[in-house]
Design an enzyme around this catalytic site. Structure first.
Site, short mmCIF file in Angstrom:
data_model
loop_
_atom_site.label_atom_id
_atom_site.label_comp_id
_atom_site.label_asym_id
_atom_site.label_seq_id
_atom_site.Cartn_x
_atom_site.Cartn_y
_atom_site.Cartn_z
N ASN A 59 0.92 -1.35 -0.06
CA ASN A 59 -0.22 0.16 0.04
C ASN A 59 0.89 1.22 -0.08
O ASN A 59 1.63 1.61 1.07
CB ASN A 59 -0.94 -0.13 1.20
CG ASN A 59 -1.83 1.28 1.52
OD1 ASN A 59 -1.88 2.04 0.52
ND2 ASN A 59 -2.50 1.35 2.63
N LYS A 108 0.17 4.22 -0.20
CA LYS A 108 -0.73 5.40 -0.03
C LYS A 108 -0.20 6.77 -0.80
O LYS A 108 -0.12 6.53 -2.15
CB LYS A 108 -0.13 5.67 1.69
CG LYS A 108 -0.14 4.42 2.39
CD LYS A 108 0.13 4.56 3.94
CE LYS A 108 -0.20 3.49 4.78
NZ LYS A 108 -0.04 3.27 6.07
N HIS A 113 -9.31 0.98 5.20
CA HIS A 113 -8.31 1.29 5.72
C HIS A 113 -8.42 2.41 6.87
O HIS A 113 -9.14 3.27 6.85
CB HIS A 113 -7.31 1.92 4.83
CG HIS A 113 -5.68 1.74 5.29
ND1 HIS A 113 -5.37 2.90 6.18
CD2 HIS A 113 -4.82 1.01 5.33
CE1 HIS A 113 -3.90 2.49 6.68
NE2 HIS A 113 -3.81 1.40 6.00
N GLU A 138 -6.86 4.58 7.78
CA GLU A 138 -6.69 6.14 7.26
C GLU A 138 -7.75 6.95 6.79
O GLU A 138 -8.14 7.91 6.82
CB GLU A 138 -5.45 6.50 6.58
CG GLU A 138 -4.02 6.21 7.37
CD GLU A 138 -2.89 5.41 6.84
OE1 GLU A 138 -2.95 5.46 5.66
OE2 GLU A 138 -2.06 4.99 7.52
N GLU A 166 -5.47 -4.94 10.91
CA GLU A 166 -4.57 -3.95 11.07
C GLU A 166 -4.71 -3.10 12.22
O GLU A 166 -5.67 -2.17 12.38
CB GLU A 166 -4.44 -2.81 9.86
CG GLU A 166 -4.05 -3.61 8.33
CD GLU A 166 -3.51 -2.43 7.67
OE1 GLU A 166 -2.39 -2.64 7.13
OE2 GLU A 166 -4.26 -1.61 7.11
N GLY A 218 2.21 2.21 10.96
CA GLY A 218 3.37 3.52 10.69
C GLY A 218 4.06 4.01 12.22
O GLY A 218 4.69 4.64 12.05
N SER A 266 3.30 -2.04 10.46
CA SER A 266 4.89 -2.00 10.85
C SER A 266 5.26 -3.32 10.35
O SER A 266 6.37 -3.86 11.09
CB SER A 266 4.96 -1.78 12.28
OG SER A 266 4.44 -0.43 12.44
P1 PGA Z 1 2.82 0.29 7.81
O1 PGA Z 1 1.40 0.43 6.97
O2 PGA Z 1 3.20 -0.92 7.13
O3 PGA Z 1 3.66 1.74 7.14
O4 PGA Z 1 2.74 0.14 9.17
C1 PGA Z 1 0.64 -0.57 6.99
C2 PGA Z 1 -0.94 -0.13 6.31
O5 PGA Z 1 -1.34 1.19 6.55
O6 PGA Z 1 -1.28 -0.73 5.50
#
Ligand code: PGA
Length: 243
Positions: free
Chosen positions: A8, A10, A96, A98, A166, A172, A205
């Site tokens: 992903n 982003k 997601h 976000e 998640e 992140g 992460s």
């Molecule tokens: P990350 O994000 O691997 O940077 O923690 C995962 C995600 O948001 O799908």
């Protein structure tokens, strides 16, 4: 089941960086000596087509980071499922954290998006996960059961979709649940789904260093990778950890 490694991207990168990353991954695929998992790249909307031009003759697949619940019309800024299919997508990430937080996307909307994806021929990757507070208060199972119940359409059984666990606090941050915790949650979600055939992914992460800890768990069928999917070698290290 063949595992899934989803990158992903982003809202990161330029067009030339996106193309370079896609090309580097195609090179890795071409020189791979082991059997490959499903590898799905999810670039930002404007880069879907140029990235697809690079991926289309390889086993790499493409996904979008979101879709509209509507088929067409006066929805400024939105992108429909059929438009995503037109530019190479086979998958779409829905729900997601976000999007849930920055765009206040609630379960009712997510359900409509999943329905639109299924009707239009995209495979939804439905994301869910508890907040840090829910985790601290021991509410993980309760929260996840609710997100599943409210977010998935009633007639989802038998349809082709993925679920990605998640935890919000792991995205992140460099923090992750323990593999034991992830296995417990993944097994719980499979039980709630009543279907062993639904691929269950972990995200939050994931790096080339820790991917194997998650990909070796019996109930985990893949990983959803954010930050570590932006570097070809790091992402390939995760691909190489799949079984
Ligand atoms: P990350 O994000 O691997 O940077 O923690 C995962 C995600 O948001 O799908």
């Amino acid at each position: 089941m063949k595992q899934y490694i989803i990158g992903n991207w982003k809202m990161n990168g330029t067009l030339s960086e996106a193309q370079a990353l896609a090309r580097a991954l195609v090179d890795h695929v071409q020189s791979a000596t082991h059997s490959l998992p499903h590898i799905i790249l999810c670039p930002p909307f404007p880069y879907l087509l140029p990235v697809w031009d690079i991926l289309k003759d390889s086993p790499l697949e493409e996904g979008a980071q979101d879709c509209s619940p509507d088929a067409k019309g006066a929805f400024t800024g939105d992108v429909s499922v059929s438009q995503l299919r037109d530019v190479g997508c086979a998958y779409v990430i829905i729900g997601h954290s976000e999007r849930r937080h920055h765009h206040q996307e609630r379960s009712a909307l997510l359900r409509q998006k999943i329905q639109a994806a299924l009707q239009g021929g995209l495979i939804p990757v439905f994301c869910l996960g508890e907040s840090a507070e829910d985790y601290k208060n021991g509410k993980v199972f309760e929260v996840l059961a609710r997100q599943l119940r409210e977010g998935l359409p009633e007639d989802i059984r038998g349809k082709s979709f993925l679920v990605a666990y998640e935890p919000v606090w792991a995205i992140g941050t460099g923090l992750t649940p323990t593999p034991e915790e992830i296995e417990r949650v993944a097994a719980f979600l499979k039980q709630e789904l009543g279907n062993d055939a639904v691929p269950l992914l972990y995200g939050g992460s994931v790096t080339a260093q820790n991917a194997q800890d998650f990909l070796s768990l019996p109930s985990v069928n893949g990983v959803l990778v954010g930050g570590a999917s932006l570097k070809a070698d790091e992402f390939w290290g995760i691909v190489a950890s799949s079984r």
